[in-house]
Design an enzyme around this catalytic site. Structure first.
Site, PDB file in Angstrom:
ATOM      1  N   PHE A 230       0.858  -1.196   0.000  1.00  0.00           N
ATOM      2  CA  PHE A 230       0.000   0.000   0.000  1.00  0.00           C
ATOM      3  C   PHE A 230       0.889   1.240   0.000  1.00  0.00           C
ATOM      4  O   PHE A 230       0.750   2.141   0.822  1.00  0.00           O
ATOM      5  CB  PHE A 230      -0.946   0.021   1.209  1.00  0.00           C
ATOM      6  CG  PHE A 230      -1.701  -1.274   1.436  1.00  0.00           C
ATOM      7  CD1 PHE A 230      -2.856  -1.568   0.732  1.00  0.00           C
ATOM      8  CD2 PHE A 230      -1.238  -2.204   2.367  1.00  0.00           C
ATOM      9  CE1 PHE A 230      -3.546  -2.759   0.944  1.00  0.00           C
ATOM     10  CE2 PHE A 230      -1.925  -3.390   2.591  1.00  0.00           C
ATOM     11  CZ  PHE A 230      -3.080  -3.675   1.875  1.00  0.00           C
ATOM     12  N   CYS A 341      -4.998   2.912  10.532  1.00  0.00           N
ATOM     13  CA  CYS A 341      -5.312   4.344  10.597  1.00  0.00           C
ATOM     14  C   CYS A 341      -6.790   4.585  10.902  1.00  0.00           C
ATOM     15  O   CYS A 341      -7.325   5.658  10.604  1.00  0.00           O
ATOM     16  CB  CYS A 341      -4.903   5.054   9.312  1.00  0.00           C
ATOM     17  SG  CYS A 341      -5.716   4.419   7.830  1.00  0.00           S
TER      18      CYS A 341
END
Length: 400
Positions: A230, A341
């Site tokens: 990512f 996150c």
């Protein structure tokens, strides 16, 4: 015009009274007086005791966002100047301010607005109706604060195009505030150069919250074979490359992000050691394992798997799966960096999920360190939404 008065139900407002800034629709007993959505209102406890002032929006479940607990304080330009100056002073004390988040909404007691600084450009994201009315004033005050330190801001771009605006009954807005300028900006972070596209990049153009986590990885990656999953704009991969990694591969599903990452590699003269390719990480990791690939360092920086409490159960499965797949690619004695996150994925929940992934893959984890978001994204205790980034570094060893 006199301010409307919002009165809480008995026993409600616990989050606000503990230090938060939000009052929800189901905590309110009565609203007396006339107002328009976005107006500043006075908030009283059930017994008439004044609790402070905030702005109201009946379109939102977060009915009132509090601006001040000082009964005598009016929410005017002088008030905003004090808040903005305090936010800037804090950044000067705690972080490299060349590029940083200078206002972080509730954590800076300016609920609903975010302002990022990329060298001499500001990017604004407004997420609440009440603060939207103060947006231009806040920007001008911030420019004045920086000018006093010799920093001239050449342009401001607005990225108020997030879905959260829908909940406030607000249209999505994107464009220049003031003069037009080139929206591709070169920044330097941890010695790495990036081109940031504030017009078309994700969020405000760049993820500043991982700044010091990326720096922490530099000392681990020297001379190592690294896989960055990512990768987005190649941030962790480029930090590994500049630290002297022998070979770095970055993966991302977005062709646009990969093209940006490749340009950033060239900008840092790292194109010979840092390579990127477009791939679905969840599909690619098992393929790499089947091919017998092994890495000294694997970095997992996925997008938020959940943005609601209701979706947390599925998110746990996602984090468990990605960590299992990542651990299988780490050499015995190598390192895994993994994070979440989402503020709904608490530190305890993430740790439990990683532990389950290690057990399932017969790996043993030695924690190197635990980190959170960069200090320019301060965590305001009692405002849980301000604590969202959890970042672990582990050494991965085989069960023996």
């Amino acid at each position: 015009m006199s301010e409307a008065i919002v009165t809480l139900k008995k026993g409600e407002g616990r989050s606000f009274k503990a230090g938060g800034l939000w009052i929800y629709d189901n905590e309110i007993d009565t609203i007396v007086g006339t107002f328009r959505n976005g107006d500043i209102v006075i908030v009283h406890d059930f017994d008439g005791y004044m609790l402070g002032r905030g702005f109201i929006n009946q379109n939102s479940k977060i009915r009132v966002r509090m601006m001040t607990r000082d009964k005598e304080q009016l929410v005017d330009k002088d008030f905003l100047k004090g808040r903005v100056q305090a936010a800037w002073n804090y950044r000067k004390d705690t972080v490299d301010t060349s590029s940083c988040r200078v206002i972080f909404g509730e954590a800076d007691f300016l609920p609903g607005i975010v302002v990022d600084k990329y060298e001499d450009v500001l990017v604004v994201e407004s997420l609440a109706l009440g603060i939207d009315r103060f947006k231009n004033t806040i920007v001008e005050l911030l420019k004045e604060c920086m000018a006093e330190d010799g920093i001239q801001i050449r342009g401001v771009y607005e990225r108020s195009d997030a879905k959260e605006r829908d909940k406030e009954g607000l249209p999505k807005v994107k464009g220049f505030i003031g003069e037009h300028f080139n929206t591709n900006i070169e920044i330097v972070e941890n010695g790495v150069h990036y081109m940031v596209d504030v017009e078309n990049g994700q969020k405000t153009g760049f993820f500043l919250d991982q700044k010091y986590n990326r720096l922490a990885m530099q000392r681990i990656c020297k001379g190592k074979k690294v896989l960055d999953c990512f990768t987005h704009m190649g941030t962790f991969a480029l930090n590994a490359g500049i630290a002297g990694a022998s070979e770095v591969t970055g993966l991302d599903i977005s062709e646009y992000a990969i093209e940006q990452a490749r340009r950033n590699a060239e900008l840092n003269h790292l194109q010979d050691t840092v390579h990127f390719r477009c791939a679905n990480v969840l599909d690619e990791l098992p393929k790499l394992a089947a091919e017998g690939e092994q890495y000294d360092v694997v970095i997992l920086d996925p997008p938020a798997f959940t943005k609601s409490r209701e979706a947390t159960k599925n998110a746990i499965k996602g984090y468990r799966e990605i960590n299992m797949k990542g651990m299988k690619l780490v050499k015995d004695g190598g390192y895994l960096a993994t994070c979440s996150c989402s503020h709904f994925m608490t530190q305890e929940l993430l740790a439990k999920t990683i532990k389950e992934a290690a057990k399932a893959t017969h790996k043993r984890l030695r924690q190197v360190e635990f980190r959170t978001q960069s200090p320019d994204h301060p965590i305001l205790w009692a405002a849980d939404e301000s604590y969202y980034l959890k970042f672990y570094i582990f050494q991965v060893v085989e069960e023996k």
